[in-house]
Design a protein around this motif. Sequence first.
Motif, mmCIF file in Angstrom:
data_model
loop_
_atom_site.group_PDB
_atom_site.id
_atom_site.type_symbol
_atom_site.label_atom_id
_atom_site.label_comp_id
_atom_site.label_asym_id
_atom_site.label_seq_id
_atom_site.Cartn_x
_atom_site.Cartn_y
_atom_site.Cartn_z
ATOM 1 N N ARG A 20 0.838 -1.200 0.000
ATOM 2 C CA ARG A 20 0.000 0.000 0.000
ATOM 3 C C ARG A 20 0.878 1.258 0.000
ATOM 4 N NH1 ARG A 20 -2.882 -1.446 3.988
ATOM 5 N NH2 ARG A 20 -1.760 -0.333 5.610
ATOM 6 N N GLU A 21 1.925 1.253 0.822
ATOM 7 C CA GLU A 21 2.848 2.394 0.872
ATOM 8 C C GLU A 21 3.599 2.544 -0.450
ATOM 9 O OE1 GLU A 21 5.232 1.427 4.258
ATOM 10 O OE2 GLU A 21 3.770 2.244 5.684
ATOM 11 N N ASP A 22 3.993 1.414 -1.057
ATOM 12 C CA ASP A 22 4.668 1.450 -2.361
ATOM 13 C C ASP A 22 3.801 2.135 -3.409
ATOM 14 O OD1 ASP A 22 6.929 0.133 -1.447
ATOM 15 O OD2 ASP A 22 6.447 -1.784 -2.407
ATOM 16 N N ALA A 23 2.516 1.800 -3.429
ATOM 17 C CA ALA A 23 1.598 2.398 -4.406
ATOM 18 C C ALA A 23 1.507 3.907 -4.195
ATOM 19 C CB ALA A 23 0.220 1.750 -4.301
ATOM 20 N N ALA A 24 1.468 4.345 -2.952
ATOM 21 C CA ALA A 24 1.410 5.780 -2.662
ATOM 22 C C ALA A 24 2.701 6.470 -3.097
ATOM 23 C CB ALA A 24 1.163 6.004 -1.170
ATOM 24 N N ARG A 25 3.848 5.815 -2.868
ATOM 25 C CA ARG A 25 5.121 6.399 -3.297
ATOM 26 C C ARG A 25 5.177 6.518 -4.820
ATOM 27 N NH1 ARG A 25 7.183 3.870 1.443
ATOM 28 N NH2 ARG A 25 7.350 1.833 0.445
ATOM 29 N N ARG A 26 4.737 5.485 -5.528
ATOM 30 C CA ARG A 26 4.742 5.542 -6.995
ATOM 31 C C ARG A 26 3.833 6.657 -7.498
ATOM 32 N NH1 ARG A 26 4.439 0.145 -6.271
ATOM 33 N NH2 ARG A 26 2.283 0.018 -6.981
ATOM 34 N N ALA A 27 2.675 6.824 -6.884
ATOM 35 C CA ALA A 27 1.759 7.894 -7.289
ATOM 36 C C ALA A 27 2.415 9.261 -7.094
ATOM 37 C CB ALA A 27 0.456 7.796 -6.507
#
Length: 148
Positions: A54-61
Amino acid sequence: MRTSLLILLLSCLLGAIAPLQAQGADNPELAALYRDDQQARADAANIDWSVVLREDAARRARVLALMREGAMRTAADHHHAAMVFQHGAGQEDIRIAHALSTLASTLAPDEIRYRWLIAASWDRIMTTQLQPQWYGTQFHGSDDGLFL
């Protein structure tokens, strides 16, 4: 007259150098996103993947938003963004990681970390297509140890 011309010339030179130095500074937000990405994986034995993904997805965004804003200027910026995408969810993310790491290496060809990420992202692309790795950078673990 000569003194005035010299002062004017020096003023113009200093005015031209300041923007160049500003472009050369690494983006601190991209550096922080990279550090967070690496920190999330620091204790490999105790990773809660539901949280990390979930944190990875936020970082990519956020990295995508920074890319759209033109915030990536240095080789390190491209490398930091590439590593965030290297830990992406699918083929598209990994391809972005490969492109960004290639750009980082083009900007700083002597930096070995950037060249390693080119190899790692390529191997990851290959493994997601169920093809053999070229460089042997992608490992998986089990109770028996690590394997390619």
